[in-house]
Write a protein that holds these residues in place. Structure first.
Motif, PDB file in Angstrom:
ATOM      1  N   ASP A 207       0.837  -1.198   0.000  1.00  0.00           N
ATOM      2  CA  ASP A 207       0.000   0.000   0.000  1.00  0.00           C
ATOM      3  C   ASP A 207       0.878   1.256   0.000  1.00  0.00           C
ATOM      4  O   ASP A 207       0.481   2.296  -0.515  1.00  0.00           O
ATOM      5  N   LEU A 208       2.062   1.131   0.607  1.00  0.00           N
ATOM      6  CA  LEU A 208       2.985   2.254   0.743  1.00  0.00           C
ATOM      7  C   LEU A 208       4.368   1.843   0.286  1.00  0.00           C
ATOM      8  O   LEU A 208       4.823   0.732   0.581  1.00  0.00           O
ATOM      9  N   VAL A 209       5.033   2.739  -0.427  1.00  0.00           N
ATOM     10  CA  VAL A 209       6.432   2.537  -0.807  1.00  0.00           C
ATOM     11  C   VAL A 209       7.244   3.639  -0.142  1.00  0.00           C
ATOM     12  O   VAL A 209       7.044   4.822  -0.407  1.00  0.00           O
ATOM     13  N   PHE A 210       8.145   3.243   0.756  1.00  0.00           N
ATOM     14  CA  PHE A 210       9.003   4.203   1.444  1.00  0.00           C
ATOM     15  C   PHE A 210      10.351   4.273   0.739  1.00  0.00           C
ATOM     16  O   PHE A 210      11.014   3.246   0.563  1.00  0.00           O
ATOM     17  N   LEU A 211      10.739   5.489   0.354  1.00  0.00           N
ATOM     18  CA  LEU A 211      12.052   5.721  -0.255  1.00  0.00           C
ATOM     19  C   LEU A 211      12.904   6.469   0.759  1.00  0.00           C
ATOM     20  O   LEU A 211      12.623   7.618   1.102  1.00  0.00           O
ATOM     21  N   SER A 212      13.954   5.812   1.225  1.00  0.00           N
ATOM     22  CA  SER A 212      14.760   6.357   2.307  1.00  0.00           C
ATOM     23  C   SER A 212      15.763   7.400   1.822  1.00  0.00           C
ATOM     24  O   SER A 212      16.201   7.376   0.676  1.00  0.00           O
ATOM     25  N   SER A 213      16.148   8.283   2.735  1.00  0.00           N
ATOM     26  CA  SER A 213      17.144   9.311   2.425  1.00  0.00           C
ATOM     27  C   SER A 213      18.569   8.780   2.547  1.00  0.00           C
ATOM     28  O   SER A 213      19.509   9.412   2.078  1.00  0.00           O
ATOM     29  N   GLU A 214      18.727   7.616   3.188  1.00  0.00           N
ATOM     30  CA  GLU A 214      20.040   6.988   3.316  1.00  0.00           C
ATOM     31  C   GLU A 214      19.876   5.491   3.519  1.00  0.00           C
ATOM     32  O   GLU A 214      18.821   5.054   3.970  1.00  0.00           O
ATOM     33  N   PRO A 215      20.847   4.660   3.146  1.00  0.00           N
ATOM     34  CA  PRO A 215      22.150   5.021   2.615  1.00  0.00           C
ATOM     35  C   PRO A 215      22.130   5.534   1.182  1.00  0.00           C
ATOM     36  O   PRO A 215      23.062   6.201   0.757  1.00  0.00           O
ATOM     37  N   PHE A 216      21.064   5.230   0.414  1.00  0.00           N
ATOM     38  CA  PHE A 216      20.946   5.804  -0.929  1.00  0.00           C
ATOM     39  C   PHE A 216      19.926   6.930  -0.889  1.00  0.00           C
ATOM     40  O   PHE A 216      18.800   6.738  -0.426  1.00  0.00           O
ATOM     41  N   PRO A 217      20.304   8.114  -1.389  1.00  0.00           N
ATOM     42  CA  PRO A 217      19.376   9.259  -1.363  1.00  0.00           C
ATOM     43  C   PRO A 217      18.414   9.250  -2.548  1.00  0.00           C
ATOM     44  O   PRO A 217      18.707   9.796  -3.608  1.00  0.00           O
ATOM     45  N   PHE A 218      17.265   8.624  -2.368  1.00  0.00           N
ATOM     46  CA  PHE A 218      16.295   8.526  -3.468  1.00  0.00           C
ATOM     47  C   PHE A 218      15.740   9.895  -3.848  1.00  0.00           C
ATOM     48  O   PHE A 218      15.557  10.764  -2.994  1.00  0.00           O
ATOM     49  N   LYS A 219      15.475  10.054  -5.148  1.00  0.00           N
ATOM     50  CA  LYS A 219      14.982  11.323  -5.687  1.00  0.00           C
ATOM     51  C   LYS A 219      13.638  11.105  -6.399  1.00  0.00           C
ATOM     52  O   LYS A 219      13.151   9.985  -6.521  1.00  0.00           O
ATOM     53  N   GLU A 220      13.078  12.217  -6.913  1.00  0.00           N
ATOM     54  CA  GLU A 220      11.772  12.159  -7.584  1.00  0.00           C
ATOM     55  C   GLU A 220      11.779  11.207  -8.779  1.00  0.00           C
ATOM     56  O   GLU A 220      10.805  10.488  -9.011  1.00  0.00           O
ATOM     57  N   GLU A 221      12.881  11.210  -9.541  1.00  0.00           N
ATOM     58  CA  GLU A 221      12.933  10.330 -10.715  1.00  0.00           C
ATOM     59  C   GLU A 221      12.896   8.853 -10.306  1.00  0.00           C
ATOM     60  O   GLU A 221      12.370   8.013 -11.041  1.00  0.00           O
ATOM     61  N   ASP A 222      13.426   8.549  -9.129  1.00  0.00           N
ATOM     62  CA  ASP A 222      13.365   7.171  -8.627  1.00  0.00           C
ATOM     63  C   ASP A 222      11.927   6.805  -8.256  1.00  0.00           C
ATOM     64  O   ASP A 222      11.471   5.695  -8.515  1.00  0.00           O
ATOM     65  N   ALA A 223      11.234   7.765  -7.662  1.00  0.00           N
ATOM     66  CA  ALA A 223       9.833   7.542  -7.289  1.00  0.00           C
ATOM     67  C   ALA A 223       8.995   7.267  -8.536  1.00  0.00           C
ATOM     68  O   ALA A 223       8.115   6.395  -8.536  1.00  0.00           O
ATOM     69  N   PHE A 224       9.294   8.005  -9.601  1.00  0.00           N
ATOM     70  CA  PHE A 224       8.557   7.816 -10.858  1.00  0.00           C
ATOM     71  C   PHE A 224       8.820   6.430 -11.428  1.00  0.00           C
ATOM     72  O   PHE A 224       7.896   5.725 -11.838  1.00  0.00           O
ATOM     73  N   GLU A 225      10.102   6.035 -11.426  1.00  0.00           N
ATOM     74  CA  GLU A 225      10.474   4.727 -11.981  1.00  0.00           C
ATOM     75  C   GLU A 225       9.836   3.592 -11.180  1.00  0.00           C
ATOM     76  O   GLU A 225       9.242   2.674 -11.744  1.00  0.00           O
ATOM     77  N   ILE A 226       9.938   3.665  -9.858  1.00  0.00           N
ATOM     78  CA  ILE A 226       9.375   2.615  -9.009  1.00  0.00           C
ATOM     79  C   ILE A 226       7.850   2.608  -9.107  1.00  0.00           C
ATOM     80  O   ILE A 226       7.209   1.546  -9.122  1.00  0.00           O
ATOM     81  N   GLY A 227       7.270   3.799  -9.216  1.00  0.00           N
ATOM     82  CA  GLY A 227       5.819   3.926  -9.299  1.00  0.00           C
ATOM     83  C   GLY A 227       5.212   3.249 -10.514  1.00  0.00           C
ATOM     84  O   GLY A 227       4.025   2.882 -10.512  1.00  0.00           O
ATOM     85  N   ARG A 228       6.009   3.069 -11.555  1.00  0.00           N
ATOM     86  CA  ARG A 228       5.512   2.384 -12.760  1.00  0.00           C
ATOM     87  C   ARG A 228       5.136   0.935 -12.458  1.00  0.00           C
ATOM     88  O   ARG A 228       4.343   0.324 -13.188  1.00  0.00           O
ATOM     89  N   PHE A 229       5.695   0.386 -11.379  1.00  0.00           N
ATOM     90  CA  PHE A 229       5.475  -1.028 -11.073  1.00  0.00           C
ATOM     91  C   PHE A 229       4.604  -1.258  -9.838  1.00  0.00           C
ATOM     92  O   PHE A 229       4.230  -2.389  -9.550  1.00  0.00           O
ATOM     93  N   THR A 230       4.319  -0.182  -9.100  1.00  0.00           N
ATOM     94  CA  THR A 230       3.552  -0.359  -7.857  1.00  0.00           C
ATOM     95  C   THR A 230       2.098   0.073  -7.980  1.00  0.00           C
ATOM     96  O   THR A 230       1.294  -0.190  -7.086  1.00  0.00           O
ATOM     97  N   HIS A 231       1.766   0.773  -9.067  1.00  0.00           N
ATOM     98  CA  HIS A 231       0.388   1.151  -9.382  1.00  0.00           C
ATOM     99  C   HIS A 231      -0.297   1.928  -8.257  1.00  0.00           C
ATOM    100  O   HIS A 231      -0.012   3.087  -8.054  1.00  0.00           O
ATOM    101  N   HIS A 232      -1.153   1.275  -7.452  1.00  0.00           N
ATOM    102  CA  HIS A 232      -1.978   2.011  -6.489  1.00  0.00           C
ATOM    103  C   HIS A 232      -1.194   2.482  -5.264  1.00  0.00           C
ATOM    104  O   HIS A 232      -1.682   3.308  -4.492  1.00  0.00           O
ATOM    105  N   ALA A 233       0.015   1.953  -5.045  1.00  0.00           N
ATOM    106  CA  ALA A 233       0.764   2.264  -3.821  1.00  0.00           C
ATOM    107  C   ALA A 233       1.142   3.743  -3.759  1.00  0.00           C
ATOM    108  O   ALA A 233       1.479   4.353  -4.766  1.00  0.00           O
ATOM    109  N   LYS A 234       1.079   4.301  -2.564  1.00  0.00           N
ATOM    110  CA  LYS A 234       1.500   5.684  -2.344  1.00  0.00           C
ATOM    111  C   LYS A 234       2.994   5.694  -2.043  1.00  0.00           C
ATOM    112  O   LYS A 234       3.475   4.946  -1.193  1.00  0.00           O
ATOM    113  N   THR A 235       3.732   6.550  -2.747  1.00  0.00           N
ATOM    114  CA  THR A 235       5.177   6.653  -2.532  1.00  0.00           C
ATOM    115  C   THR A 235       5.462   7.786  -1.555  1.00  0.00           C
ATOM    116  O   THR A 235       4.968   8.902  -1.727  1.00  0.00           O
TER     117      THR A 235
END
Length: 264
Positions: A207-235
């Motif tokens: 239901d939720l996808v958490f993108l952590s700030s560390e050890p890898f600093p995820f950015k908006e483009e990562d959220a977009f890429e991951i969101g293509r596969f999670t559909h209804h999940a909130k990032t």
């Protein structure tokens, strides 16, 4: 002479309380500071960013996975603080040639209480360690009341990219996810599994996808890429320190989690 046992079961005997401390774990550096041991800290890592001023007042001896043994030796430490997950066995074995190495192993919140109590005994600051543990105990009780009754939500907590890695089982992040009534879909035995984005829905459809700030600093483009596969999940971008740092940082984490719940 007093003997103490660290969290991996190693025995350490000291004639007097260790005075010159090197910390190779950022969250434990912060804890040592909060215990009133700033003057005893002689060496830290480049990742020890809290409190910030330590980076300009203490000797930087490397990172958590790679250290400068000559710098450490020159500081003439009485003890070096390491962690089973943060530091490698190779580093620990090499450091033992210099002085005693105290190893923590924090998986549960109970382990965290134990570490703080251990430091109180080891560094003769029992009153300060008890105060921190009392505050943590109160905050934990209050937070459990806060989260009680909140609906369980399935989550995936990303920690790395290329390859994509997530928090799995038997680690502090997973313990804090459970405390928040989040059901980690990768709590299946492996500690930090590599995953394929295209299989996320089959793996548990979070239901939720958490993108952590560390050890890898995820950015908006990562959220977009991951969101293509999670559909209804909130990032949701989350503060990695609040989920993965132990010690006194946990006091701040409880307040952070309350704010996080209001956003999801």
């Amino acid at each position: 002479m007093k003997t103490y046992i660290d969290q991996l079961g190693f025995s350490h005997t000291f004639e007097t309380s260790p005075k010159r401390i090197i910390s190779l774990v950022p969250s434990q550096t912060e804890l040592l500071y909060d215990l009133g041991l700033e003057e005893n800290l002689v060496g830290i890592t480049k990742f020890c960013v809290h409190p910030y001023h330590l980076k300009s007042t203490k000797k930087i001896v490397g990172g958590t996975k790679k250290v400068n043994y000559d710098k450490i030796r020159d500081l003439n430490p009485d003890i070096i603080i390491c962690n089973k997950e943060e530091n490698t066995l190779e580093i620990v074995e090499e450091l033992r040639k210099i002085c005693p190495v105290w190893i923590t192993n924090i998986i549960t919140i109970e382990d965290n209480f134990q570490m703080i109590s251990d430091f109180g005994q080891l560094f003769n600051c029992r009153t300060e360690s008890q105060k921190i543990n009392d505050k943590l105990d109160f905050a934990l009780t209050e937070f459990k009341k806060f989260v009680k009754g909140k609906p369980a939500q399935k989550v995936t907590y990303f920690i790395w990219k290329n390859p994509y890695m997530v928090a799995g089982s038997a680690n502090f992040i997973n313990e804090l996810l459970k405390l928040n009534n989040f059901e980690n879909i990768y709590d299946k035995g492996e500690r930090y599994p590599e995953i394929e984005l295209k299989k996320i829905r089959l793996d548990g459809d979070p239901d939720l996808v958490f993108l952590s700030s560390e050890p890898f600093p995820f950015k908006e483009e990562d959220a977009f890429e991951i969101g293509r596969f999670t559909h209804h999940a909130k990032t949701v971008f989350v503060d990695g320190e609040m989920f993965s740092w132990y010690g006194s940082r946990l006091l701040k984490a409880f307040e952070y989690f309350k704010i996080l719940h209001s956003k999801i």
